[in-house]
Every structure is written in C-alpha cells, then in structure tokens.
Scaffold this motif. Structure first.
Motif, PDB file in Angstrom:
ATOM      1  N   PRO A 119      22.227  45.494  50.920  1.00  0.00           N
ATOM      2  CA  PRO A 119      23.027  45.674  52.165  1.00  0.00           C
ATOM      3  C   PRO A 119      24.567  45.520  51.768  1.00  0.00           C
ATOM      4  N   GLU A 120      25.037  44.362  51.351  1.00  0.00           N
ATOM      5  CA  GLU A 120      26.285  44.426  51.188  1.00  0.00           C
ATOM      6  C   GLU A 120      27.027  45.435  50.243  1.00  0.00           C
ATOM      7  N   ARG A 121      26.297  45.963  49.469  1.00  0.00           N
ATOM      8  CA  ARG A 121      26.793  47.346  48.704  1.00  0.00           C
ATOM      9  C   ARG A 121      26.567  48.580  49.190  1.00  0.00           C
TER      10      ARG A 121
ATOM     11  N   ILE B   7      40.502  43.792  53.544  1.00  0.00           N
ATOM     12  CA  ILE B   7      40.698  42.214  53.495  1.00  0.00           C
ATOM     13  C   ILE B   7      39.431  41.468  53.126  1.00  0.00           C
ATOM     14  N   GLY B   8      39.478  40.707  52.064  1.00  0.00           N
ATOM     15  CA  GLY B   8      38.657  39.902  51.330  1.00  0.00           C
ATOM     16  C   GLY B   8      37.648  40.730  50.198  1.00  0.00           C
ATOM     17  N   LEU B   9      37.720  40.049  49.178  1.00  0.00           N
ATOM     18  CA  LEU B   9      36.912  40.943  48.150  1.00  0.00           C
ATOM     19  C   LEU B   9      35.716  40.251  47.675  1.00  0.00           C
ATOM     20  N   GLY B  10      34.778  39.928  48.741  1.00  0.00           N
ATOM     21  CA  GLY B  10      33.374  39.545  48.546  1.00  0.00           C
ATOM     22  C   GLY B  10      32.839  40.568  47.878  1.00  0.00           C
ATOM     23  N   ILE B  11      31.485  40.433  47.922  1.00  0.00           N
ATOM     24  CA  ILE B  11      30.600  41.720  47.601  1.00  0.00           C
ATOM     25  C   ILE B  11      30.946  42.998  48.325  1.00  0.00           C
ATOM     26  N   PHE B  12      31.023  42.704  49.660  1.00  0.00           N
ATOM     27  CA  PHE B  12      31.218  43.986  50.324  1.00  0.00           C
ATOM     28  C   PHE B  12      32.532  44.538  50.017  1.00  0.00           C
ATOM     29  N   GLY B  13      33.691  43.879  49.932  1.00  0.00           N
ATOM     30  CA  GLY B  13      35.089  43.978  49.998  1.00  0.00           C
ATOM     31  C   GLY B  13      35.156  44.657  48.351  1.00  0.00           C
ATOM     32  N   ILE B  30      43.648  42.482  49.965  1.00  0.00           N
ATOM     33  CA  ILE B  30      44.346  41.123  50.187  1.00  0.00           C
ATOM     34  C   ILE B  30      43.158  40.214  49.904  1.00  0.00           C
ATOM     35  N   GLU B  31      43.123  38.890  48.987  1.00  0.00           N
ATOM     36  CA  GLU B  31      42.205  38.214  48.810  1.00  0.00           C
ATOM     37  C   GLU B  31      42.766  36.828  48.356  1.00  0.00           C
ATOM     38  N   LYS B  32      42.031  35.699  48.933  1.00  0.00           N
ATOM     39  CA  LYS B  32      42.884  34.390  48.685  1.00  0.00           C
ATOM     40  C   LYS B  32      42.551  33.809  47.496  1.00  0.00           C
ATOM     41  N   GLN B  35      40.254  34.387  41.358  1.00  0.00           N
ATOM     42  CA  GLN B  35      39.173  35.130  40.378  1.00  0.00           C
ATOM     43  C   GLN B  35      38.575  36.292  41.211  1.00  0.00           C
ATOM     44  N   LYS B  36      38.238  36.311  42.442  1.00  0.00           N
ATOM     45  CA  LYS B  36      37.831  37.358  43.208  1.00  0.00           C
ATOM     46  C   LYS B  36      38.766  38.613  43.234  1.00  0.00           C
ATOM     47  N   ALA B  37      40.071  37.988  43.567  1.00  0.00           N
ATOM     48  CA  ALA B  37      41.107  39.338  43.244  1.00  0.00           C
ATOM     49  C   ALA B  37      41.155  40.075  42.273  1.00  0.00           C
ATOM     50  N   ALA B  50      46.507  36.198  48.684  1.00  0.00           N
ATOM     51  CA  ALA B  50      47.178  35.660  49.814  1.00  0.00           C
ATOM     52  C   ALA B  50      46.215  35.376  50.655  1.00  0.00           C
ATOM     53  N   ASP B  51      46.722  34.564  51.912  1.00  0.00           N
ATOM     54  CA  ASP B  51      45.622  34.200  52.907  1.00  0.00           C
ATOM     55  C   ASP B  51      46.173  35.325  54.203  1.00  0.00           C
ATOM     56  N   ALA B  52      45.255  36.083  54.436  1.00  0.00           N
ATOM     57  CA  ALA B  52      45.224  37.382  55.228  1.00  0.00           C
ATOM     58  C   ALA B  52      45.626  36.926  56.617  1.00  0.00           C
ATOM     59  N   SER B  53      45.456  35.799  56.908  1.00  0.00           N
ATOM     60  CA  SER B  53      45.728  35.345  58.302  1.00  0.00           C
ATOM     61  C   SER B  53      47.179  35.059  58.706  1.00  0.00           C
ATOM     62  N   ILE B  73      35.429  39.493  55.849  1.00  0.00           N
ATOM     63  CA  ILE B  73      35.192  38.110  55.691  1.00  0.00           C
ATOM     64  C   ILE B  73      34.071  37.833  56.604  1.00  0.00           C
ATOM     65  N   GLY B  74      32.838  37.357  56.168  1.00  0.00           N
ATOM     66  CA  GLY B  74      31.795  36.938  56.905  1.00  0.00           C
ATOM     67  C   GLY B  74      31.492  35.528  57.184  1.00  0.00           C
ATOM     68  N   GLU B  75      31.530  34.615  56.108  1.00  0.00           N
ATOM     69  CA  GLU B  75      31.215  33.369  56.318  1.00  0.00           C
ATOM     70  C   GLU B  75      32.344  32.437  57.189  1.00  0.00           C
ATOM     71  N   ASN B  76      33.476  32.865  56.960  1.00  0.00           N
ATOM     72  CA  ASN B  76      34.506  32.214  58.035  1.00  0.00           C
ATOM     73  C   ASN B  76      34.693  32.942  59.438  1.00  0.00           C
ATOM     74  N   ALA B  97      35.408  45.568  61.260  1.00  0.00           N
ATOM     75  CA  ALA B  97      35.164  44.345  60.954  1.00  0.00           C
ATOM     76  C   ALA B  97      33.630  44.035  60.576  1.00  0.00           C
ATOM     77  N   LYS B  98      33.301  43.381  59.469  1.00  0.00           N
ATOM     78  CA  LYS B  98      32.228  43.182  59.117  1.00  0.00           C
ATOM     79  C   LYS B  98      31.564  41.797  59.838  1.00  0.00           C
ATOM     80  N   ALA B  99      30.301  41.910  60.359  1.00  0.00           N
ATOM     81  CA  ALA B  99      29.771  40.682  60.880  1.00  0.00           C
ATOM     82  C   ALA B  99      28.541  40.391  60.375  1.00  0.00           C
TER      83      ALA B  99
END
Ligand SMILES: Nc1ncnc2c1ncn2[C@@H]1O[C@H](COP(=O)(O)OP(=O)(O)OP(=O)(O)O)[C@@H](O)[C@H]1O
Ligand SMILES: Nc1ncnc2c1ncn2[C@@H]1O[C@H](COP(=O)(O)OP(=O)(O)OP(=O)(O)O)[C@@H](O)[C@H]1O
Lengths: 228, 228
Positions: A119-121, B7-13, B30-32, B35-37, B50-53, B73-76, B97-99
C-alpha cells in the motif's frame, strides 16, 4: 461463488472484509486477537479467532479449496512469510500477500505469493501519476466533467442493436463494453453465471435485459442516462 | 511546470519522489531525519533536512506558491495535522495528506486537507473490487487479452480524420480520447504547453502530429498498432 479467505484483521484486513461483505462471495477471516476479530462480526459470520500459521486450522476451514487467500499481516514478517508458504503448499490457487517494505515484498515473491500489495508504495505511485496526469485514465477519472461509469441497460434499449440505441448521438456517451451474465451449468450441476465482457462492441450487437454498459462521457450526460 | 512539495520521506514519501522525479515538475522534499533525507538524493536535488512544522522554513522554500503539497507523515498525528493547517494557511492550492486511521482522516479533512490518501484502506478496497470483478475497468485491466493504452499517433495518420484513419476497423481498437499539447503563452510571456483532452472524439476530428491516442483493444492488436 468465489471463496475468499482473509488472514489478519488489521486496518487492511478489516477494510477488505467490509468491501467484500456486500459482494457475491464466500468469505472466511482468521484473526488471532479477539478484539480485532470482533470488529467485523456485523459483516461476516465466519470469523475465526486463531493463529493462522497452524496448517491444521487452515485445512479445517477448507482454505486448501479456496480461490483466493489474502495474507494481510505486515509487522510480523515471519508469520506473513510462513503463512504464505503454507497456503501455497496446501494448494490455494491464488495467494495475495501484503508487504510493508520492498525487502518483505521480495521475500514474499520468492516463497510463492502470486501477487503482492504494498500500500505505501502502490498508493504513492498512483498519487504521483495523477498529479502529473501522464495517464489519460487518471485524467478521465479526475477531470472535473468526464467520468467512466457502469450502468445497467434501461428497458428502453433491450432488444435494440447498439447503433439503433444511438447512445453516442443521443447522450454524448461512448459505450466501451457490454457486460452480460450468461447462465451455465457448473461442475456441481447447479445453474451458475459466467460473465461475458464484450469490449469494443459491434454496431449490430443486440442489448439484452440485465446487460450493463461501461460508458465514458460528461458527468451530467451520464446522470441523464442513468435516469432513463 | 507544476511545483510539488513532499513533506516526509518515509516509504510513501520516497516512493512519491521516485515516481515524480522522471516527470516534468519541480520537486522539493522536506525530511527531518538526515538518513532518510539522503535516500532520494540521486533523484532530486532539492531535499531539505528540516522540521516541516516551521512556517518560516516552508515560506523560505516557496511552499506558499506551490500547486500541490503532500504531507506523508503518518505516525505523528499532531505534526501531520499541524503541517496540513499551516500549508492551507500560507496559501498552498492543493494539500494532500496521508492518513493512517479513519479518525486521522476525519481530522485532516476538518482542518482543510483537499484530499486524503489512506493506503491501508484504499488498497484494500481496490483489491477487494478486483477480486470480485464488479468493476469493468478492473476487468479490462486484468482480463488477459484486453488492455487500455496510450499511444503516440503514427505519421501515417497525421492529417487524417479519425474516420479516415479507420482504426476500429483496421486494428480492432477503440479510440476513447485524443490528447494534444497546445502551445500557449504563460504569465511570464514564455511559450508553454497546455494539455487538451478530447474525450469521445468525433469521426471528423483531424489527427495531428504529436497527438497521443487512448485506445482499448486486444493486447496483440495494440502491439501491432504500436509498430506502425
Ligand atoms: N499468526 C497470525 N494469525 C492470525 N492473525 C494474525 C497473525 N499474526 C498477526 N495477525 C493479525 O494480523 C493483523 C495485521 O497484522 P499487523 O498489524 O502485523 O500488520 P499491519 O501491516 O500493521 O496491519 P494493518 O496496517 O492492516 O493494520 C493484526 O490484527 C494481527 O493481530
Ligand atoms: N515535522 C516533521 N518534519 C519533517 N519530516 C517529518 C516530520 N515528522 C515526521 N517526519 C518524517 O516523515 C516521514 C514519515 O513519517 P512517519 O514514519 O511518521 O509516517 P509513516 O506513515 O510511518 O510513514 P511511511 O509509511 O511512509 O514510511 C518520516 O521519515 C519522518 O522522519
């Protein structure tokens, strides 16, 4: 009737059950946590609280005769991989497994999953495509005025050929396919239905009662057509 | 050119950036976490750690002038909601926005997200639909022989009307739409292109060089058509 087994009732599993509950298929779900197992009790009767990595339980529930089994376990890679392998071993025709990372997806493919959902991809790629509209289909679906829709043929048109129905001219709609259920005798000697999909139908194809049409056109034209 | 902020470079980003990098658009991420950036540095040059907030940073990066911003951003939940609100406040036209849960999706809608992606639900619904084939489009896409494809019009047909090109008859293909890039002058006085999508084209529409056709037909017929 299709027999579908869903393993795991996290968010993905619950949503699958909710979407499948209203369709013509036999649904069985296995979930090891009681609270999660209860979330779908209003949708399907066959929810079993058990550990799906137990082959005996899978066989008892007839999984080896199912058309499709969906493994929705994400966090526990070992369980997801083990259950996928067991399902292929006992003979499930199609095993679909959910992956939470590309490594997870690779391993699932290697142990025999017929299809991977990630899903995330998948959602990220689909969203990216729709943002740059390089896919006309996404453009049709996201363009404000145009839609693709499936509509049951009105009695006004049954018995007419496509060209007599004159749908493109009268309604500004393009008929892309005609779907029809054809009664057949299945292997148990019972009457069943097989679906016939006539894509790019000929001008002289006859529309029958119960047919549904896949059409493309402007939204208001589709709404007018629906009201017939 | 579309300006898109991720905003956010997790798997989805990361997957969004990978899919968008090859398209005609300006991309900023933008990714805080450092390593992910770094995971997408081979794809795009504008990755900011950076912190996107922080509204100042978003303005410095010109986000308020972007066409689209995607909050992955999902978890936070707090960060996801806060950043969505800031982006709408500073004037981003479309905030996606991803939920990760339906509660999360509700709140994001209430604080102004223009569109929600909820991968675990969206993919589950899409898979469920394709399993029971109640959606002809899925059937077309999964039916072994039929495909929908977009193909650039061959020189053989440029200058001809659709009916003269006789594509349905000669190739067994249905032309569902014609896509054309029309040169325009944009607000900076530069030549730019706007896309014209002609759905359900008329028989006497003329095919021009550079047009691409959305067609439906059997796979081997599509392959033959591509080889022209
Ligand atoms: N061996 C097992 N047998 C049965 N159910 C299991 C087993 N292992 C995990 N589950 C259940 O599968 C469901 C989904 O698993 P998990 O939460 O690990 O994945 P997830 O990717 O986080 O799920 P989702 O995103 O769909 O919520 C959970 O409800 C969990 O209790
Ligand atoms: N305030 C913030 N500014 C910039 N980046 C952030 C911020 N908060 C979180 N992120 C980054 O956003 C990314 C995605 O967030 P998170 O991991 O919470 O969501 P997720 O739903 O688990 O992501 P995914 O499933 O896409 O991997 C992470 O790489 C994280 O470092």
């Amino acid at each position: 009737k299709k027999q579908i087994g869903v393993i795991g009732l996290g968010i993905f599993g619950q949503n699958m059950v909710r979407s499948l509950a209203s369709e013509k298929c036999e649904l069985v779900a296995i979930e090891k946590e009681e609270q999660k197992a209860n979330t779908v009790s209003e949708y399907i009767s066959k929810v079993v609280q058990a550990d799906a990595s137990d082959e005996k339980i899978l066989r008892q529930l007839d999984f080896h005769n199912f058309d499709v089994a969906v493994v929705t376990i994400g966090e526990n890679l070992e369980a997801s991989i083990l259950i996928t392998m067991i399902l292929k071993n006992i003979g499930v025709k199609k095993v679909i497994a959910k992956a939470n990372s590309s490594l997870h997806a690779d391993v699932l493919m290697k142990v025999g999953a017929d299809k991977i959902v990630f899903p995330e991809r998948d959602e990220a790629e689909k969203l990216a495509k729709s943002l740059v509209s390089s896919n006309i289909l996404d453009m049709i679906n996201f363009a404000d005025d145009y839609r693709m829709a499936e509509i049951v043929v009105s009695k006004k048109f049954t018995g007419k050929t496509l060209i007599d129905a004159d749908i493109r001219h009268k309604f500004g709609l393009s008929v892309v396919a005609i779907r029809r259920k054809i009664p057949i005798l299945n292997e148990d000697g019972e009457t069943d239905f097989k679906e016939d999909l006539n894509i790019n139908p000929m001008a002289d194809d006859v529309l029958e009662e119960g047919d549904s049409l896949l059409i493309i056109g402007e939204r208001n034209n589709i709404e007018k057509f629906k009201k017939l």
